[in-house]
Enzyme design. Structure first.
Site, short mmCIF file in Angstrom:
data_model
loop_
_atom_site.label_atom_id
_atom_site.label_comp_id
_atom_site.label_asym_id
_atom_site.label_seq_id
_atom_site.Cartn_x
_atom_site.Cartn_y
_atom_site.Cartn_z
N GLY A 74 0.81 -1.23 0.00
CA GLY A 74 0.00 0.00 0.00
C GLY A 74 0.83 1.26 0.00
N ALA A 75 1.80 1.33 0.91
CA ALA A 75 2.59 2.55 1.03
C ALA A 75 3.78 2.28 1.94
CB ALA A 75 1.74 3.67 1.61
N MET A 76 4.69 3.26 2.01
CA MET A 76 5.90 3.07 2.82
C MET A 76 6.24 4.37 3.53
SD MET A 76 8.32 1.15 3.85
CE MET A 76 9.49 1.81 5.03
N GLU A 77 6.56 4.22 4.82
CA GLU A 77 6.70 5.36 5.71
C GLU A 77 8.08 6.00 5.73
OE1 GLU A 77 6.33 2.10 6.71
OE2 GLU A 77 7.49 1.66 8.52
N GLU A 79 0.79 5.64 7.64
CA GLU A 79 2.18 5.98 7.30
C GLU A 79 2.62 7.20 8.09
OE1 GLU A 79 3.46 3.62 5.86
OE2 GLU A 79 1.65 2.72 4.99
N HIS A 111 3.55 6.32 11.61
CA HIS A 111 4.85 5.64 11.72
C HIS A 111 5.98 6.62 12.04
CE1 HIS A 111 4.52 1.41 10.97
NE2 HIS A 111 4.05 1.49 9.75
N GLU A 146 4.31 -2.26 13.57
CA GLU A 146 3.13 -2.45 12.71
C GLU A 146 1.85 -2.67 13.53
OE1 GLU A 146 3.21 -1.43 9.96
OE2 GLU A 146 5.24 -1.62 9.22
N1 B3K Z 1 6.17 -0.64 6.46
C1 B3K Z 1 5.61 -0.84 5.15
C2 B3K Z 1 5.62 -2.25 4.71
C3 B3K Z 1 6.86 -2.68 4.06
C4 B3K Z 1 6.72 -4.05 3.43
C5 B3K Z 1 7.99 -4.55 2.92
N2 B3K Z 1 7.91 -5.81 2.22
C6 B3K Z 1 4.24 -0.31 5.03
C7 B3K Z 1 3.52 -0.14 6.30
O1 B3K Z 1 3.23 -1.05 7.01
O2 B3K Z 1 3.27 0.97 6.63
ZN ZN Z 2 2.98 0.01 8.77
#
Ligand code: B3K
Ligand code: ZN
Length: 882
Positions: free
Chosen positions: A266-269, A303, A306, A325
């Site tokens: 979905g997305a990355m922080e 995000e 995070h 998470e």
């Molecule tokens: N921290 C990322 C997930 C990364 C997955 C890597 N394979 C997104 C999230 O949980 O916000």
């Molecule tokens: Zn996350």
């Protein structure tokens, strides 16, 4: 042939690294067909490490061009390189290590490391992607300050971004330019990000609680500029909410979101530079469903949150993933509950947990929220880590109560700011502020499997007592045969004819609702002064992630549906009733008998539809029968065809019995008020479209006309897509030609909007009518499909294999063969996506042998195919072991 088997990594083997990196300087030279990466790492040997400790850096698919230590080329006999590491020897205590490496982002289809999505360069480093960019100690306890200079052609890549604040920009020869970014907060490499692109920007500003001004930017393609308002509003709401709810303020002068098409999740922080799948950031009335609007809000919040739960305080190692998470999902779900309807959010979360996490926890991949070992960390971004992790944090928050939980969080953020820590550190803060003993509660972190609670109630009219007997157990999971008892908070009430009854336990009054601490294998709770025989309302608000069973009669379930004050329990009672009715219908179908549908279910639905005071979203949720995949996972050795038939017949029956009322409700929930993705409007549309779906099961021409009318009149994607889905799923003769016409019309109207086309693909992939696999193959041959794009793969292959149970489990085994083919193809392109797709096959042991054996064969074929990635290897080998 398969290479050497990938090795297993254990939590118990954790030790600190021999070297720390305190400063990281990077320079990227980006070209069409290659990127040259210059790194300068300020390194220090760990005080406890011996002087001859080797420095082992991670590096995968890199071409090493040079290695220098303190400016001098490092002699060849003092380092060695293999396909995963660069090892240096005879190093001083502190030094600057400079490496130059070359990579090929345009060939990177794994979408991990530095890669190209369409024409732009972007990165994904969590969990272990940074090692595909340059040699590094790529583990989350190595935290460093990053300075990043990006160089590229100016006309093709006017935008050059990285983490932190831009400190310098300038021109270079040959039409190139550069930008240098400094992130003053030390961070692990997994939070590194870089973008080089030609995008437009939507800007806003936010003033933090201490009065700092923050620039907010969302970067998208020019055609999407009108789809950013919802994400921007969600971002500002999240920033304010985190200040008000957790006292957490944003810490940089700029917060950027970049939308990309090709993204594994979905997305990355990434610090200050979040990278988003377009599906989780873009939203507009005409193109986006209500559910997708809510997802955008939730993911933007997740995000953003995070930044504290993950970035400022990060994980010591990847076994601690749920530390960031689970906690962040808890934070985003509370945020969404505050922004929308709390009960609806709770029911949706439980529905999601039960239909995906519970089966995961009951299958070969079951793992604790803090796993003890893994082969490939990418396989552990699971529903267990995220959603069960959320439930565990939720239990802690409820045990402590609002105020103490906030104090525990304050302590956690303050004590560990700038550090990489463990779930134990988190729990210790909660124990410290509350004085509670969490030792038994800790089992939630260490033990896999969904605990079971068997509850029985006994009323003694003479003594006016009500005795609840509660027994806990937990099924065996891989590597954990016997488990100590959990501490399970069981929220409950007793429902009487005129409402909730007062609760008195051992002479103490507990109001009308209480939480029982279930800590033993078997416990009894005796309530006194109970003036009438009550119906127990159990696990209120889903107070613990357990499977609760209580032998309710159908009349008791009806009583709860009508009288319970807890929204989750009312919904759950309806689910239990529906499961009972469907199971009994399926049994009858298998026996070749025809069975009259229990009128009580229809009667309960009738009452719901007539209840004008009811929350419309809840009515819609309660009208929906449990899905076929849910039923398949719930029941032992399920007869999928019988269940499908029973469920379909029941829907048809409800549609016929309640037709007039459904029609009334459909019409009374039409609205010409201007579209808003507000909880109230979403509720109204969801009820209207639930009615449309039932009404569309009627085979008369007017049902088709109604769908067509809604399709034409709809001013928003929720209503348009509901109409398209109703048409695609119609088996009425009248729908034959109309169906293709509507699909064609939809595609031609939206073929330039990838996210809308994905919805068009999803509707068709989920269609339960016969011929599913042929339709899937046709979709995969369509110009709209691209196997390299994860959103397309999910929209077609994952929906078919995960949600279209009747077609996927076709008796011929063709669905399983098809999935094996896709996994093998994707294994070479994108191991993370390939690995996730194995889940449906991993359930082979739970299905009747006729199907299970064929699934196992498909798994074995994957296992013997060449060049398996560690991701796919781990999933398939665990699935086969069972
Ligand atoms: N921290 C990322 C997930 C990364 C997955 C890597 N394979 C997104 C999230 O949980 O916000
Ligand atoms: Zn996350």
């Amino acid at each position: 042939m398969k290479q050497a088997q990938p090795s297993t990594i254990y939590l118990k083997d954790y030790r600190q690294p021999d070297y720390w990196i305190t400063e990281t300087g990077l320079r990227f030279e980006l070209f069409e067909e290659r990127a040259v990466v210059h790194s300068e790492l300020q390194m220090h040997r760990h005080a406890d490490s011996p002087a001859d400790a080797e420095l082992v850096l991670h590096g995968v698919e890199l071409k090493l061009l040079s290695v220098k230590v303190d400016g001098q080329p490092w002699p060849q006999d003092k380092y060695s390189v293999d396909d995963k590491t660069l090892t240096l020897r005879d190093l001083p205590e502190s030094f600057v290590l400079a490496c130059v490496t070359e990579i090929e982002p345009h060939k990177n289809t794994s979408l991990e490391g530095l890669y190209k999505s369409r024409s732009m360069f972007c990165t994904q480093c969590e969990a272990e992607g940074f090692r595909k960019i340059t040699y590094y100690i790529d583990r989350p306890d190595v935290m460093s300050v990053f300075t990043t200079r990006v160089e590229a052609d100016k006309s093709q890549f006017p935008l050059l971004l990285s983490n932190g604040n831009a400190i310098e920009r300038g021109e270079l020869a040959d039409g190139r330019h550069y930008a240098t970014w400094l992130d003053p907060f030390k961070k692990p490499a997994y939070l590194f990000a870089l973008v080089a692109a030609d995008l437009e920007v939507v800007e806003d500003r936010f003033t933090t609680c201490s009065g700092r001004d923050v620039l907010l930017q969302i970067f998208v393609e020019a055609k999407d500029l009108d789809k950013c308002a919802h994400a921007m509003l969600s971002l500002k709401n999240s920033m304010r909410w985190d200040e008000e709810t957790y006292g957490r303020e944003y810490d940089l002068d700029i917060f950027m979101i970049v939308a990309v098409d090709d993204f594994n999740m979905g997305a990355m922080e990434n610090k200050g530079l979040n990278i988003f799948n377009t599906s989780c950031v873009l939203a507009a009335q005409e193109t986006t469903t209500d559910a997708a609007f809510q997802r955008v809000e939730g993911v933007v919040a997740h995000e953003y949150f995070h930044n504290w739960s993950g970035n400022r305080v990060t994980c010591r190692d990847w076994f601690q993933l749920s530390l960031k998470e689970g906690f962040t999902v808890y934070r985003d779900s509370e945020f969404s509950s505050d922004m929308n309807s709390r009960t609806v959010k709770r029911v949706e979360d439980v529905q999601h947990l039960r239909s995906i996490q519970f089966p995961e926890d009951a299958g070969p991949m079951a793992h604790p929220i803090r796993p003890a070992s893994f082969i490939e960390i990418s396989n552990f971004y699971t529903m267990t880590i995220y959603e069960k992790g959320n439930e565990v944090v939720r239990m802690i928050a409820n045990l402590l109560g609002k105020e103490l939980f906030r104090r525990g969080c304050d302590l956690y953020f303050e004590r560990f700011d700038g550090q990489a820590v463990t779930t134990d550190d988190f729990v210790a803060c909660m124990a410290e502020v509350s004085g509670r003993d969490f030792s038994q509660f800790q089992h939630w972190y260490e033990q896999a499997g969904t605990p079971r609670l068997a509850v029985a109630g006994q009323y003694d009219a003479e003594a006016q007592t009500y005795t609840l007997t509660v027994e806990q157990s937990c099924p065996a999971t891989p590597g954990q045969a016997v488990k100590p008892n959990f501490h399970i908070p069981l929220a409950m009430a007793l429902v009487g004819r005129r409402g909730l009854l007062p609760l008195e336990l051992e002479g103490e009054s507990h109001g009308v609702e209480t939480v029982l601490d279930v800590t033993e294998k078997q416990q009894q709770f005796v309530f006194s002064g109970v003036s009438e025989k009550p119906v127990p309302s159990l696990l209120r608000d889903f107070s613990a992630p357990v499977n609760l069973s209580c032998a309710y009669s159908r009349d008791q379930l009806l009583f709860l549906i009508a009288n319970d004050t807890d929204g989750f329990c009312r919904w759950d009672a309806m689910q239990q009733l529906a499961v009972a009715v469907i199971s009994e219908q399926a049994e009858a179908w298998r026996a070749g008998e025809s069975l009259v549908v229990d009128v009580r279910l229809v009667q309960a639905m009738r009452q719901l539809l007539q209840d004008e005071s009811a929350d419309r979203a809840m009515v819609a949720l309660m009208l929906a029968l449990p899905s076929l995949p849910y039923l398949v996972d719930l029941l032992d050795s399920p007869d999928i065809e019988a269940l499908h038939h029973a469920r379909a017949t029941l829907r048809q029956h409800i549609s016929g019995e309640l037709q007039a009322l459904l029609l009334d409700t459909y019409h009374s929930n039409m609205s010409d008020v201007e579209y808003q993705p507000s909880a109230e409007q979403i509720a109204q549309r969801s009820l209207k479209n639930a009615c449309l779906a039932y009404l569309s099961l009627q085979s008369d021409f007017s049902a088709i006309e109604r769908i067509q009318q809604q399709y034409q009149d709809a001013d928003n994607m929720t209503d348009k897509l509901a109409a398209l889905a109703a048409m695609v799923n119609s088996n009425s003769l009248h729908a034959e030609t109309a169906k293709q016409a509507m699909l064609d019309d939809f595609y031609h109207a939206w073929k330039h909007e990838a996210l809308v086309v994905n919805q068009w693909l999803q509707v068709q992939s989920a269609c339960a009518l016969p011929g599913g696999l042929e339709r899937i193959k046709a979709l995969m041959a369509h110009e709209a499909f691209d196997i390299k794009n994860p959103n397309k793969v999910r929209s077609v292959i994952s929906i078919f294999c995960g949600q279209n149970a009747i077609n996927f489990h076709d008796a011929s085994g063709s669905g399983y063969e098809f999935l094996a083919d896709q996994v093998i193809e994707l294994n070479a392109l994108n191991p993370q996506i390939a690995s996730r797709m194995i889940v449906p096959l991993s359930k082979w042991r739970r299905l009747p042998a006729a199907q299970g054996d064929k699934m196992k064969l498909a798994l074995e074929r994957i296992m013997t195919s060449p060049n398996l990635s560690s991701d796919v290897f781990e999933m398939v080998s665990k699935a086969l072991k069972g």
